[in-house]
Design a protein around this motif. Structure first.
Motif, PDB file in Angstrom:
ATOM      1  N   VAL A 196      74.162  38.799 -31.428  1.00  0.00           N
ATOM      2  CA  VAL A 196      74.914  38.049 -32.136  1.00  0.00           C
ATOM      3  C   VAL A 196      73.933  37.294 -33.404  1.00  0.00           C
ATOM      4  CG1 VAL A 196      76.588  37.702 -30.488  1.00  0.00           C
ATOM      5  CG2 VAL A 196      74.792  36.046 -30.445  1.00  0.00           C
ATOM      6  N   GLY A 197      74.324  36.659 -34.146  1.00  0.00           N
ATOM      7  CA  GLY A 197      73.508  35.895 -34.990  1.00  0.00           C
ATOM      8  C   GLY A 197      72.929  36.766 -36.095  1.00  0.00           C
ATOM      9  N   THR A 198      72.105  36.017 -37.030  1.00  0.00           N
ATOM     10  CA  THR A 198      71.557  36.717 -38.175  1.00  0.00           C
ATOM     11  C   THR A 198      71.009  37.874 -37.983  1.00  0.00           C
ATOM     12  OG1 THR A 198      71.305  34.488 -39.123  1.00  0.00           O
ATOM     13  CG2 THR A 198      70.105  36.365 -40.182  1.00  0.00           C
ATOM     14  N   GLY A 199      70.183  38.099 -36.958  1.00  0.00           N
ATOM     15  CA  GLY A 199      69.408  39.275 -36.623  1.00  0.00           C
ATOM     16  C   GLY A 199      69.996  40.425 -35.820  1.00  0.00           C
ATOM     17  N   GLY A 200      71.120  40.080 -35.105  1.00  0.00           N
ATOM     18  CA  GLY A 200      71.515  41.129 -34.248  1.00  0.00           C
ATOM     19  C   GLY A 200      72.877  41.658 -34.556  1.00  0.00           C
ATOM     20  N   ALA A 201      73.718  41.113 -35.458  1.00  0.00           N
ATOM     21  CA  ALA A 201      75.062  41.413 -35.586  1.00  0.00           C
ATOM     22  C   ALA A 201      75.285  42.918 -35.952  1.00  0.00           C
ATOM     23  CB  ALA A 201      75.755  40.702 -36.729  1.00  0.00           C
ATOM     24  N   LEU A 202      74.281  43.471 -36.704  1.00  0.00           N
ATOM     25  CA  LEU A 202      74.411  45.037 -37.082  1.00  0.00           C
ATOM     26  C   LEU A 202      73.702  45.791 -36.044  1.00  0.00           C
ATOM     27  CD1 LEU A 202      73.133  44.489 -40.773  1.00  0.00           C
ATOM     28  CD2 LEU A 202      75.596  44.634 -40.041  1.00  0.00           C
ATOM     29  N   THR A 203      74.592  46.711 -35.619  1.00  0.00           N
ATOM     30  CA  THR A 203      74.198  47.423 -34.476  1.00  0.00           C
ATOM     31  C   THR A 203      73.466  49.082 -34.829  1.00  0.00           C
ATOM     32  OG1 THR A 203      76.350  48.427 -34.084  1.00  0.00           O
ATOM     33  CG2 THR A 203      76.043  46.636 -32.932  1.00  0.00           C
ATOM     34  N   GLN A 204      73.407  49.168 -36.069  1.00  0.00           N
ATOM     35  CA  GLN A 204      72.798  50.423 -36.501  1.00  0.00           C
ATOM     36  C   GLN A 204      73.465  51.557 -36.024  1.00  0.00           C
ATOM     37  OE1 GLN A 204      68.642  50.165 -35.918  1.00  0.00           O
ATOM     38  NE2 GLN A 204      68.441  47.853 -36.892  1.00  0.00           N
ATOM     39  N   ASP A 205      74.674  51.832 -36.055  1.00  0.00           N
ATOM     40  CA  ASP A 205      75.422  52.910 -35.754  1.00  0.00           C
ATOM     41  C   ASP A 205      74.886  54.146 -36.155  1.00  0.00           C
ATOM     42  OD1 ASP A 205      76.925  51.689 -34.015  1.00  0.00           O
ATOM     43  OD2 ASP A 205      78.507  51.427 -35.069  1.00  0.00           O
ATOM     44  N   GLY A 206      75.002  55.469 -35.346  1.00  0.00           N
ATOM     45  CA  GLY A 206      74.433  56.427 -36.119  1.00  0.00           C
ATOM     46  C   GLY A 206      73.070  56.752 -36.351  1.00  0.00           C
ATOM     47  N   ARG A 207      72.149  56.093 -35.746  1.00  0.00           N
ATOM     48  CA  ARG A 207      70.659  55.984 -35.793  1.00  0.00           C
ATOM     49  C   ARG A 207      70.113  57.639 -35.437  1.00  0.00           C
ATOM     50  NH1 ARG A 207      66.173  52.606 -32.765  1.00  0.00           N
ATOM     51  NH2 ARG A 207      67.056  53.410 -31.107  1.00  0.00           N
ATOM     52  N   ASN A 208      70.679  57.949 -34.235  1.00  0.00           N
ATOM     53  CA  ASN A 208      70.393  59.437 -33.754  1.00  0.00           C
ATOM     54  C   ASN A 208      71.473  60.168 -33.413  1.00  0.00           C
ATOM     55  OD1 ASN A 208      67.554  58.613 -33.607  1.00  0.00           O
ATOM     56  ND2 ASN A 208      68.126  57.401 -31.762  1.00  0.00           N
ATOM     57  N   ASP A 209      72.306  60.416 -34.460  1.00  0.00           N
ATOM     58  CA  ASP A 209      73.503  61.192 -34.203  1.00  0.00           C
ATOM     59  C   ASP A 209      73.226  62.838 -33.891  1.00  0.00           C
ATOM     60  OD1 ASP A 209      75.469  59.461 -34.766  1.00  0.00           O
ATOM     61  OD2 ASP A 209      75.575  59.878 -37.004  1.00  0.00           O
ATOM     62  N   GLY A 210      74.219  63.402 -33.158  1.00  0.00           N
ATOM     63  CA  GLY A 210      74.208  64.824 -32.874  1.00  0.00           C
ATOM     64  C   GLY A 210      73.532  65.098 -31.576  1.00  0.00           C
ATOM     65  N   ALA A 211      73.480  66.229 -30.894  1.00  0.00           N
ATOM     66  CA  ALA A 211      72.836  66.654 -29.786  1.00  0.00           C
ATOM     67  C   ALA A 211      71.735  66.731 -29.898  1.00  0.00           C
ATOM     68  CB  ALA A 211      73.521  68.167 -29.200  1.00  0.00           C
ATOM     69  N   ILE A 212      70.853  67.208 -31.016  1.00  0.00           N
ATOM     70  CA  ILE A 212      69.556  67.116 -31.102  1.00  0.00           C
ATOM     71  C   ILE A 212      68.853  65.656 -31.135  1.00  0.00           C
ATOM     72  CG2 ILE A 212      67.519  67.764 -32.489  1.00  0.00           C
ATOM     73  CD1 ILE A 212      69.072  69.786 -30.683  1.00  0.00           C
ATOM     74  N   GLY A 213      69.734  64.862 -32.093  1.00  0.00           N
ATOM     75  CA  GLY A 213      69.434  63.286 -32.292  1.00  0.00           C
ATOM     76  C   GLY A 213      69.239  62.841 -31.101  1.00  0.00           C
ATOM     77  N   HIS A 214      70.106  63.035 -30.052  1.00  0.00           N
ATOM     78  CA  HIS A 214      70.063  62.251 -28.850  1.00  0.00           C
ATOM     79  C   HIS A 214      68.830  62.661 -27.852  1.00  0.00           C
ATOM     80  CE1 HIS A 214      74.536  61.892 -29.365  1.00  0.00           C
ATOM     81  NE2 HIS A 214      74.163  61.032 -30.164  1.00  0.00           N
ATOM     82  N   LEU A 215      68.055  63.441 -28.249  1.00  0.00           N
ATOM     83  CA  LEU A 215      67.067  63.697 -27.396  1.00  0.00           C
ATOM     84  C   LEU A 215      65.999  62.866 -27.593  1.00  0.00           C
ATOM     85  CD1 LEU A 215      66.770  67.625 -27.654  1.00  0.00           C
ATOM     86  CD2 LEU A 215      67.963  66.383 -25.899  1.00  0.00           C
ATOM     87  N   ALA A 216      65.200  62.434 -26.486  1.00  0.00           N
ATOM     88  CA  ALA A 216      64.100  61.381 -26.666  1.00  0.00           C
ATOM     89  C   ALA A 216      63.033  62.053 -25.616  1.00  0.00           C
ATOM     90  CB  ALA A 216      64.425  60.016 -25.988  1.00  0.00           C
ATOM     91  N   VAL A 217      61.627  61.745 -25.705  1.00  0.00           N
ATOM     92  CA  VAL A 217      60.599  62.302 -25.171  1.00  0.00           C
ATOM     93  C   VAL A 217      60.096  61.341 -24.465  1.00  0.00           C
ATOM     94  CG1 VAL A 217      58.546  63.655 -25.290  1.00  0.00           C
ATOM     95  CG2 VAL A 217      60.528  64.305 -26.418  1.00  0.00           C
ATOM     96  N   VAL A 218      59.300  61.638 -23.062  1.00  0.00           N
ATOM     97  CA  VAL A 218      58.546  60.419 -22.496  1.00  0.00           C
ATOM     98  C   VAL A 218      57.243  61.642 -21.891  1.00  0.00           C
ATOM     99  CG1 VAL A 218      57.795  58.898 -20.600  1.00  0.00           C
ATOM    100  CG2 VAL A 218      60.195  58.946 -21.753  1.00  0.00           C
ATOM    101  N   TRP A 219      56.040  61.016 -22.537  1.00  0.00           N
ATOM    102  CA  TRP A 219      54.769  61.824 -21.902  1.00  0.00           C
ATOM    103  C   TRP A 219      54.310  61.125 -20.734  1.00  0.00           C
ATOM    104  CZ3 TRP A 219      56.029  60.884 -27.037  1.00  0.00           C
ATOM    105  CH2 TRP A 219      56.400  62.110 -27.752  1.00  0.00           C
ATOM    106  N   ASP A 220      53.698  61.887 -19.642  1.00  0.00           N
ATOM    107  CA  ASP A 220      53.410  61.414 -18.470  1.00  0.00           C
ATOM    108  C   ASP A 220      51.904  61.916 -18.266  1.00  0.00           C
ATOM    109  OD1 ASP A 220      52.682  60.939 -15.779  1.00  0.00           O
ATOM    110  OD2 ASP A 220      54.731  61.892 -15.209  1.00  0.00           O
ATOM    111  N   ILE A 221      51.031  61.005 -18.007  1.00  0.00           N
ATOM    112  CA  ILE A 221      49.753  61.429 -17.336  1.00  0.00           C
ATOM    113  C   ILE A 221      49.428  60.624 -16.185  1.00  0.00           C
ATOM    114  CG2 ILE A 221      47.173  61.397 -17.973  1.00  0.00           C
ATOM    115  CD1 ILE A 221      48.134  61.443 -21.155  1.00  0.00           C
ATOM    116  N   HIS A 222      48.762  61.318 -15.358  1.00  0.00           N
ATOM    117  CA  HIS A 222      48.498  60.638 -13.989  1.00  0.00           C
ATOM    118  C   HIS A 222      47.489  61.341 -13.343  1.00  0.00           C
ATOM    119  CE1 HIS A 222      51.747  63.750 -13.028  1.00  0.00           C
ATOM    120  NE2 HIS A 222      50.830  64.052 -12.053  1.00  0.00           N
ATOM    121  N   PHE A 223      46.985  60.382 -12.078  1.00  0.00           N
ATOM    122  CA  PHE A 223      45.998  60.796 -11.208  1.00  0.00           C
ATOM    123  C   PHE A 223      46.640  60.811  -9.893  1.00  0.00           C
ATOM    124  CE2 PHE A 223      43.452  59.237 -14.865  1.00  0.00           C
ATOM    125  CZ  PHE A 223      42.596  60.643 -14.936  1.00  0.00           C
ATOM    126  N   SER A 224      46.491  61.611  -8.881  1.00  0.00           N
ATOM    127  CA  SER A 224      47.256  61.759  -7.650  1.00  0.00           C
ATOM    128  C   SER A 224      46.203  62.040  -6.590  1.00  0.00           C
ATOM    129  CB  SER A 224      47.981  62.849  -7.582  1.00  0.00           C
ATOM    130  OG  SER A 224      47.361  64.197  -7.720  1.00  0.00           O
TER     131      SER A 224
END
Length: 291
Positions: A258-286
């Motif tokens: 809410v308020g000046t900085g939060g009322a706009l939710t930016q709908d459609g930022r990542n539309d479509g099946a491809i747009g919904h994909l996100a990536v996380v890279w993982d590096i680790h020692f075991s």
């Protein structure tokens, strides 16, 4: 001298009589019988010679040393165990690096893994990881600057069922190279009631369960028959449909804030099946215990 000629004559007579008897029995003349006898004698000699060769070949193929390359497909790779199966308990520590649409800051992560392995072949992993100090970037509102952002504290975790394949060409008796794929879920849990230290209420909430898949490699080094250390890298692909809304969290129970900085939710930022994909890279020692 007369005695020698007598013996020779007796042998010839005996041979002639034997041939004549054989000729009478088979209806053949004496020269033919002699010819057949000579052929038979030659055939027996050849057969004996072939039998000796066959025996040598048989002895050669029965030697165990001649079959070392056949009984062990990769003789230069130590299977690390004399048993067909083994259990690996593995703990790891590393970092997760998030693509921008997830709005989560890169941070450390740790996890546990239990795997069933057929050495030199495949491994099935049951694994889970957690980033206990995750931070979600939010724009709670109440600021004259619409680009002003804060971070809500929370936890990000995941769980996978994975299949790994052993690569003998990149391995040796102490180093094992595995690569594989997995399927699982990620859970985002953010909740903080003091994102802004001012009079404006700033209770941020966000919980989401997201399906995911991953591609990974693991390199294990055998310190001893029980203790192994390793290094791993993975690419996680999340189907993060919630990122379609740029402000997918809630501020004081209102979607997007809410308020000046939060009322706009930016709908459609990542539309479509491809747009919904996100990536996380993982590096680790075991560190692993192998049984």
């Amino acid at each position: 001298m007369a005695r020698c000629w007598l013996i020779l004559f007796s042998v010839l007579v005996f041979t002639t009589l034997g041939a004549e008897v054989q000729a009478n029995d088979e209806g053949l003349d004496i020269p033919t019988v002699w010819h057949l006898s000579a052929v038979e004698s030659q055939h027996e000699t050849v057969s004996k010679r072939e039998t000796v060769k066959e025996k040598k070949l048989k002895d050669l193929f029965l030697e165990d040393a001649s079959f070392e390359l056949y009984t062990d497909y990769h003789p230069t790779v130590d299977r690390w165990t004399e048993r067909n199966n083994r259990i690996r308990l593995r703990t790891w520590v590393g970092a997760w690096f998030y693509s921008g649409e997830l709005d989560v800051r890169n941070h450390i992560a740790t996890g546990l893994d239990v795997s069933w392995e057929v050495p030199g072949f495949i491994a099935i992993h049951f694994e889970a990881g957690v980033s206990p100090f995750a931070r979600l970037e939010v724009k709670p509102g109440g600021s004259a600057n619409q680009r002003s952002s804060r971070h809500a504290d929370g936890i990000v975790s995941n769980a996978y069922l994975s299949l790994a394949i052993f690569n003998p060409e990149l391995s040796n008796e102490n180093l094992a190279f595995w690569a594989g794929v997995g399927a699982g879920v990620w859970y985002f849990d953010f909740s903080e009631g003091s994102v802004q230290n001012n009079a404006v209420p700033t209770d941020v909430e966000f919980q989401e369960l997201t399906p995911a898949g991953k591609l990974f490699i693991e390199i294990d080094y055998k310190v001893s028959s029980i203790i192994h250390v390793g290094f791993g890298f993975a690419t996680h692909i999340l189907y993060a449909e919630h990122t379609d809304d740029g402000r997918f969290y809630e501020v004081n129970n209102v979607q997007g804030g809410v308020g000046t900085g939060g009322a706009l939710t930016q709908d459609g930022r990542n539309d479509g099946a491809i747009g919904h994909l996100a990536v996380v890279w993982d590096i680790h020692f075991s560190l692993s215990l192998v049984f």
